[in-house]
Design an enzyme around this catalytic site. Structure first.
Site, mmCIF file in Angstrom:
data_model
loop_
_atom_site.group_PDB
_atom_site.id
_atom_site.type_symbol
_atom_site.label_atom_id
_atom_site.label_comp_id
_atom_site.label_asym_id
_atom_site.label_seq_id
_atom_site.Cartn_x
_atom_site.Cartn_y
_atom_site.Cartn_z
ATOM 1 C CE LYS A 75 -3.870 -2.398 2.094
ATOM 2 N NZ LYS A 75 -4.831 -2.618 3.165
ATOM 3 C CD GLN A 119 -3.681 -4.555 6.212
ATOM 4 O OE1 GLN A 119 -3.707 -3.467 5.622
ATOM 5 N NE2 GLN A 119 -4.137 -5.661 5.669
ATOM 6 C CG ASP A 142 -9.790 -0.059 4.935
ATOM 7 O OD1 ASP A 142 -9.644 -0.558 3.802
ATOM 8 O OD2 ASP A 142 -9.039 -0.306 5.897
HETATM 9 N N1 LIG Z 1 -7.818 -2.482 6.577
HETATM 10 C C1 LIG Z 1 -7.941 -3.513 5.728
HETATM 11 N N2 LIG Z 1 -7.506 -4.733 6.076
HETATM 12 C C2 LIG Z 1 -7.645 -5.753 5.206
HETATM 13 C C3 LIG Z 1 -8.201 -5.555 3.910
HETATM 14 C C4 LIG Z 1 -8.659 -4.257 3.592
HETATM 15 O O1 LIG Z 1 -9.212 -4.006 2.479
HETATM 16 N N3 LIG Z 1 -8.498 -3.266 4.510
HETATM 17 N N4 LIG Z 1 -8.239 -6.597 2.986
HETATM 18 C C5 LIG Z 1 -7.502 -7.818 3.237
HETATM 19 C C6 LIG Z 1 -6.064 -7.828 2.822
HETATM 20 N N5 LIG Z 1 -5.661 -6.921 1.736
HETATM 21 C C7 LIG Z 1 -5.585 -5.596 1.985
HETATM 22 O O2 LIG Z 1 -5.341 -5.132 3.023
HETATM 23 C C8 LIG Z 1 -5.115 -7.415 0.516
HETATM 24 C C9 LIG Z 1 -5.157 -8.744 0.179
HETATM 25 C C10 LIG Z 1 -4.547 -9.202 -0.999
HETATM 26 C C11 LIG Z 1 -3.894 -8.323 -1.835
HETATM 27 C C12 LIG Z 1 -3.150 -8.753 -3.051
HETATM 28 O O3 LIG Z 1 -2.665 -7.944 -3.806
HETATM 29 N N6 LIG Z 1 -3.017 -10.046 -3.281
HETATM 30 C C13 LIG Z 1 -2.188 -10.537 -4.349
HETATM 31 C C14 LIG Z 1 -1.277 -11.614 -3.801
HETATM 32 C C15 LIG Z 1 -0.270 -11.010 -2.877
HETATM 33 C C16 LIG Z 1 0.483 -12.044 -2.054
HETATM 34 O O4 LIG Z 1 1.514 -12.499 -2.510
HETATM 35 O O5 LIG Z 1 0.012 -12.338 -0.945
HETATM 36 C C17 LIG Z 1 -3.062 -11.095 -5.466
HETATM 37 O O6 LIG Z 1 -4.175 -11.573 -5.160
HETATM 38 O O7 LIG Z 1 -2.623 -11.035 -6.602
HETATM 39 C C18 LIG Z 1 -3.875 -6.994 -1.511
HETATM 40 C C19 LIG Z 1 -4.475 -6.546 -0.351
HETATM 41 C C20 LIG Z 1 -7.507 -8.137 4.721
HETATM 42 N N7 LIG Z 1 -7.215 -6.997 5.529
#
Ligand SMILES: Nc1nc2c(c(=O)[nH]1)N[C@@H](CN(C=O)c1ccc(C(=O)N[C@@H](CCC(=O)O)C(=O)O)cc1)CN2
Length: 316
Positions: A75, A119, A142
Site C-alpha cells: 500500500k 490493517q 477503507d
Molecule cells: N484495513 C484492511 N484490512 C484488510 C483488507 C482491507 O481491504 N483493509 N483486505 C484484506 C487484505 N488486503 C488488503 O489489506 C489485501 C489482500 C490481498 C492483496 C493482493 O494484492 N493479493 C495478491 C497476492 C499477494 C500475495 O503475494 O500475498 C493477489 O491476489 O494477486 C492486496 C491486499 C484483509 N485486511
C-alpha cells in the site's frame, strides 16, 4: 480434447471442432489496476499543480502478521509511486487498545492526512469495531465506518470498501452485464461478502442484479452456485469451488488469497477459493489468483485516498 488457458491460442479457436473446451477469458486485475493507477497518478499530479494539494494516507499496522506486513508495504509503495504522501505506523502486537485509539485520534486531527487505514486483522485483545468506529468517516478510506456502510446501503456517495469496489470495476471494465443477472456471493464477511452483495443488488451502484448470499450454514451450496451467472467467492477456503459446481459460461470472481505452501525459491504458493484448473474450461471468464482481485484492493484504496483529499479541499 482440451487445451491450456493461454490467450495466445485465441486465433486458433475457430479451427477447433465444436466439442473442444473453450478456456475462460482471464479477467486480469493486474492489468486493470495498472490502467486505473495511471488515471490516479495523472489526477494526483493535476491536483498538485492546480491546487498545491498532495493526498496523504497513513497505514497503521499492529503486530507482525507476515501477510499484513506485505499488504501494508504494498500500500505504501503504491501510494509513493502515484505521488500520494504516505506514512506507516508500525506497532508491536502488545499495543493497547487505548494507545491505538490515541494514534487514530491524532491522525483524525492531522490536516496533511486525508485517509486513515488500520490493517486488519487486529490482535485479539483489541476491539476491531471500536477502532474502526473511531476513524473520522471523512478519512475512512477503507469504507468500514458505519456512516460509510450506511451510506453505501442507501446508495449515497461515500467511500466504498476497497475489495468490493475493485470487483465492481473489474466487472464493469471487462464488459460483464450485471443488470438482471443471477449473482451468487459465497461468504458473508463485513469486508467483502456483505458489501459486494449489497452493491450488486443496487441499481445506483451499477449492480441491479438478483443476489443470493451463501455461507457456512448453506445447506446445498452447489444448488445455488450452479444457478449463478456471476459467482463471487470470498470464503477463505482454498479451492472450495470446483468445476461441477458452476454454470457453463459463468463469470467467476475469486476473492480468496490462500497460502497453500512454498515454491522452490521460498515464495508463498497462493490459491484462490476457486479450483482454477477445474473451472477454467467451463467458465466464461475468471479472475486469477494471484493477479485478480488482490491488486484491485490496493488500487481502490488509492482512489479513495484521492477522493478523500479532494473532498477535504472542497474540490469536485
Ligand atoms: N484495513 C484492511 N484490512 C484488510 C483488507 C482491507 O481491504 N483493509 N483486505 C484484506 C487484505 N488486503 C488488503 O489489506 C489485501 C489482500 C490481498 C492483496 C493482493 O494484492 N493479493 C495478491 C497476492 C499477494 C500475495 O503475494 O500475498 C493477489 O491476489 O494477486 C492486496 C491486499 C484483509 N485486511
Amino acid at each position: 480434447m482440451c487445451f491450456k488457458h493461454d490467450r495466445a491460442v485465441g486465433p486458433l479457436i475457430e479451427f477447433f471442432p465444436r466439442y473442444c473446451i473453450m478456456p475462460a477469458q482471464i479477467i486480469s486485475g493486474s492489468e486493470t489496476a495498472k490502467a486505473i493507477r495511471e488515471e490516479i497518478a495523472a489526477e494526483v499530479a493535476r491536483l498538485k499543480t492546480a491546487h498545491g494539494l498532495v493526498p496523504g494516507l497513513v497505514t497503521i499496522l499492529v503486530g507482525e502478521d507476515p501477510a499484513s506486513q506485505s499488504y501494508v508495504a504494498a500500500k505504501n509503495k503504491t501510494a509513493h509511486a502515484l505521488g500520494i504522501h504516505s506514512e506507516q505506523v508500525t506497532l508491536p502486537a502488545a499495543t493497547s487498545e487505548a494507545e491505538l485509539l490515541g494514534i487514530v485520534a491524532d491522525y483524525n486531527r492531522n490536516p496533511a492526512i486525508h485517509g486513515i487505514l488500520v490493517q486488519l486483522p487486529l490482535p485479539r485483545h483489541i476491539d476491531e469495531a471500536k477502532v474502526l468506529f473511531a476513524i473520522d468517516p471523512d478519512k475512512d478510506v477503507d469504507g468500514f465506518h458505519p456512516v460509510n456502510v450506511g451510506k453505501m446501503m442507501l446508495g449515497e456517495r461515500c467511500f466504498l470498501p476497497c475489495t468490493p469496489h475493485g470487483i465492481l470495476e473489474l466487472l464493469q471494465r471487462s464488459g460483464t452485464e450485471t443488470s438482471g443477472a443471477e449473482v451468487v456471493v459465497v461468504g458473508r464477511s463485513n469486508i467483502v461478502g456483505k458489501p459486494i452483495a449489497n452493491l450488486m443488488l443496487q441499481k445506483r451502484a451499477g449492480g441491479n442484479a438478483t443476489v443470493t448470499i451463501c455461507h457456512t450454514r448453506t445447506r446445498d451450496m452447489a444448488f445455488h452456485t450452479r444457478r449463478a451467472d456471476i459467482l463471487i467467492v470470498a470464503a477463505g477456503v482454498a479451492k472450495m469451488i470446483k468445476g461441477d459446481q458452476i454454470k457453463e459460461g459463468a463469470v467467476i470472481i475469486d476473492v480468496g488469497v490462500n497460502r497453500i505452501g512454498q515454491t522452490e525459491s521460498g515464495k508463498a504458493l497462493l490459491a484462490g477459493d476457486v479450483d482454477f484448473d477445474s473451472v477454467v474450461g467451463k467458465a466464461g471468464a475468471i479472475t486469477p489468483v494471484p493477479g485478480g482481485v488482490g491488486p484491485m484492493t490496493i488500487t481502490m484504496l488509492m482512489k479513495n485516498t484521492l477522493q478523500a483529499a479532494k473532498q477535504a479541499a472542497g474540490i469536485e
